[in-house]
Design a protein around this motif. Structure first.
Motif, short mmCIF file in Angstrom:
data_model
loop_
_atom_site.label_atom_id
_atom_site.label_comp_id
_atom_site.label_asym_id
_atom_site.label_seq_id
_atom_site.Cartn_x
_atom_site.Cartn_y
_atom_site.Cartn_z
N PRO A 48 0.83 -1.21 0.00
CA PRO A 48 0.00 0.00 0.00
C PRO A 48 0.87 1.27 0.00
N ARG A 49 0.57 2.17 -0.90
CA ARG A 49 1.44 3.33 -1.16
C ARG A 49 1.71 4.16 0.09
N ALA A 50 0.69 4.41 0.86
CA ALA A 50 0.86 5.28 2.03
C ALA A 50 1.80 4.67 3.06
N LEU A 51 1.89 3.36 3.09
CA LEU A 51 2.70 2.69 4.12
C LEU A 51 4.12 2.40 3.67
N VAL A 52 4.36 2.25 2.37
CA VAL A 52 5.70 1.89 1.90
C VAL A 52 6.42 3.02 1.17
N ARG A 53 5.77 4.15 1.05
CA ARG A 53 6.34 5.27 0.27
C ARG A 53 7.73 5.67 0.75
N ASP A 54 7.93 5.70 2.07
CA ASP A 54 9.20 6.19 2.63
C ASP A 54 10.13 5.06 3.08
N THR A 55 9.80 3.82 2.75
CA THR A 55 10.64 2.69 3.15
C THR A 55 11.86 2.60 2.23
N SER A 56 13.01 2.24 2.78
CA SER A 56 14.24 2.14 2.00
C SER A 56 14.09 1.14 0.85
N ARG A 57 14.60 1.51 -0.32
CA ARG A 57 14.55 0.64 -1.50
C ARG A 57 15.86 -0.11 -1.62
N VAL A 58 15.77 -1.40 -1.91
CA VAL A 58 16.97 -2.24 -1.96
C VAL A 58 17.20 -2.83 -3.35
N GLY A 59 16.67 -2.17 -4.38
CA GLY A 59 16.85 -2.65 -5.74
C GLY A 59 15.66 -3.43 -6.24
N GLY A 60 15.88 -4.25 -7.27
CA GLY A 60 14.80 -5.02 -7.86
C GLY A 60 14.72 -6.42 -7.28
N THR A 61 13.75 -7.18 -7.77
CA THR A 61 13.60 -8.56 -7.28
C THR A 61 14.74 -9.44 -7.78
N LYS A 62 15.23 -9.18 -8.99
CA LYS A 62 16.30 -9.99 -9.57
C LYS A 62 17.69 -9.44 -9.28
N ASP A 63 17.76 -8.15 -8.92
CA ASP A 63 19.08 -7.54 -8.70
C ASP A 63 19.09 -6.68 -7.44
N PRO A 64 18.76 -7.27 -6.30
CA PRO A 64 18.77 -6.48 -5.07
C PRO A 64 20.19 -6.07 -4.68
N ASP A 65 20.29 -4.97 -3.97
CA ASP A 65 21.58 -4.49 -3.45
C ASP A 65 21.84 -5.23 -2.14
N LEU A 66 22.60 -6.32 -2.22
CA LEU A 66 22.80 -7.17 -1.05
C LEU A 66 23.55 -6.44 0.06
N ALA A 67 24.51 -5.60 -0.31
CA ALA A 67 25.25 -4.85 0.69
C ALA A 67 24.32 -3.88 1.44
N ARG A 68 23.40 -3.29 0.69
CA ARG A 68 22.45 -2.37 1.33
C ARG A 68 21.53 -3.15 2.29
N ILE A 69 21.10 -4.32 1.86
CA ILE A 69 20.27 -5.14 2.73
C ILE A 69 21.03 -5.48 4.00
N ARG A 70 22.26 -5.89 3.85
CA ARG A 70 23.08 -6.23 5.03
C ARG A 70 23.22 -5.03 5.96
N GLY A 71 23.40 -3.84 5.37
CA GLY A 71 23.54 -2.64 6.17
C GLY A 71 22.29 -2.26 6.95
N LEU A 72 21.14 -2.72 6.48
CA LEU A 72 19.89 -2.44 7.19
C LEU A 72 19.71 -3.33 8.42
N ALA A 73 20.60 -4.31 8.59
CA ALA A 73 20.60 -5.21 9.74
C ALA A 73 19.24 -5.87 9.98
N PRO A 74 18.68 -6.51 8.95
CA PRO A 74 17.37 -7.14 9.14
C PRO A 74 17.48 -8.39 10.01
N ASP A 75 16.42 -8.66 10.76
CA ASP A 75 16.36 -9.94 11.47
C ASP A 75 15.48 -10.92 10.71
N LEU A 76 14.99 -10.52 9.52
CA LEU A 76 14.30 -11.43 8.62
C LEU A 76 14.25 -10.81 7.22
N VAL A 77 14.56 -11.62 6.22
CA VAL A 77 14.33 -11.26 4.82
C VAL A 77 13.33 -12.26 4.27
#
Length: 275
Positions: A48-77
């Protein structure tokens, strides 16, 4: 719990920093009340646009920025067996980032995904409520479809060359549940290339041209104009449709199970506003 890739997921506590690598998963997590826990989503995660508009973008489904994902320190992908690359999932796991891989290939499995995500994220009650409502709708639509002969359908996913779907896909099951018979169900490839002559030979009663992954527009209706003896063309049942209804699982299933049977039953060429 064991995910679609066969890997067991063990979490010490419900995740509160989640990266979603699939648009329909992002929408599902928001429906579970987890928008504030989403720290990263793909460029295609727009609802939903209102909820994800300001969320960090990590690239596409086929070419995600893995380093950026790692930097976000997720506890689940959360990823998908088909839409995301196995190598990317394995790289994240090598960094000790928990990954849950989904792979619904039927409407019922899309509903099951909601329950699974609820259990993983500590939102089981909300997930059970959403899933229970969808299961009731699915049962009703399936029963109604069983009482009438199925309509033969050609569903395009690409142009130049034209491509479609076989029986092993989620889209195929949406069509079947809603009263459609996929004319290329028997092809061995999940996404076979077909010629328009092959489509015409199948004599589909309905032709569906979605706006994703290929963005079909009104001008593309002319591709079928030479085949005036094909029932779908003869009867004006070539439709431009919202692709999300057929390929997004999760809570959007409710809209699909309402709109698709009506679309298949209705006459005339249709197109969304602005097409």
């Amino acid at each position: 719990m064991v995910d679609a890739s066969g890997v067991e997921l063990r979490l010490a506590r419900p995740p509160r920093r989640i990266v979603s690598l699939l648009p329909s998963v992002t929408e599902t997590l928001c429906a579970l009340g987890l928008a504030d826990a989403l720290v990263g989503v793909t460029a295609y995660c727009v609802e939903p646009r209102a909820l994800v508009r300001d969320t960090s973008r990590v690239g596409g489904t086929k070419d995600p920025d893995l380093a950026r994902i790692r930097g976000l320190a997720p506890d689940l992908v959360v990823a998908n067996m088909e839409e995301n690359e196995r190598a990317h999932v394995e790289a994240l796991r090598e960094w000790s980032i928990p990954v849950w891989v989904t792979y619904p290939r039927a409407v019922s499995e899309g509903i099951r995904m909601i329950r699974d995500l609820g259990e993983i994220t500590g939102t089981s009650a909300r997930a059970a409520s959403i899933a229970g409502e969808l299961e009731a709708v699915l049962a009703g639509v399936s029963a109604a479809s069983a009482r009438r002969p199925p309509l033969s359908i050609f569903y395009a996913i690409w142009r130049d060359p034209y491509m479609t779907i076989n029986a092993g896909t989620y889209i195929h099951d949406v069509l079947a549940v809603c009263g459609g018979r996929n004319v290329f169900a028997g092809r061995p490839e999940r996404y076979p290339a077909v010629t328009l002559d092959e489509v015409a030979a199948q004599r589909p009663e309905v032709i569906l041209l979605p706006d994703e992954p290929y963005r079909f527009r009104r001008a593309h209706l002319e591709d079928f104009a030479p085949f005036r003896d094909v029932p779908a063309v003869r009867d004006g049942r070539v439709h431009l449709v919202d692709g999300k209804l057929f390929s997004w699982y999760g809570p959007r299933i409710a809209e699909a199970l309402s709109a698709v049977p009506a679309l298949l039953a209705g006459p005339g060429v249709s197109a969304p506003a602005g097409a």
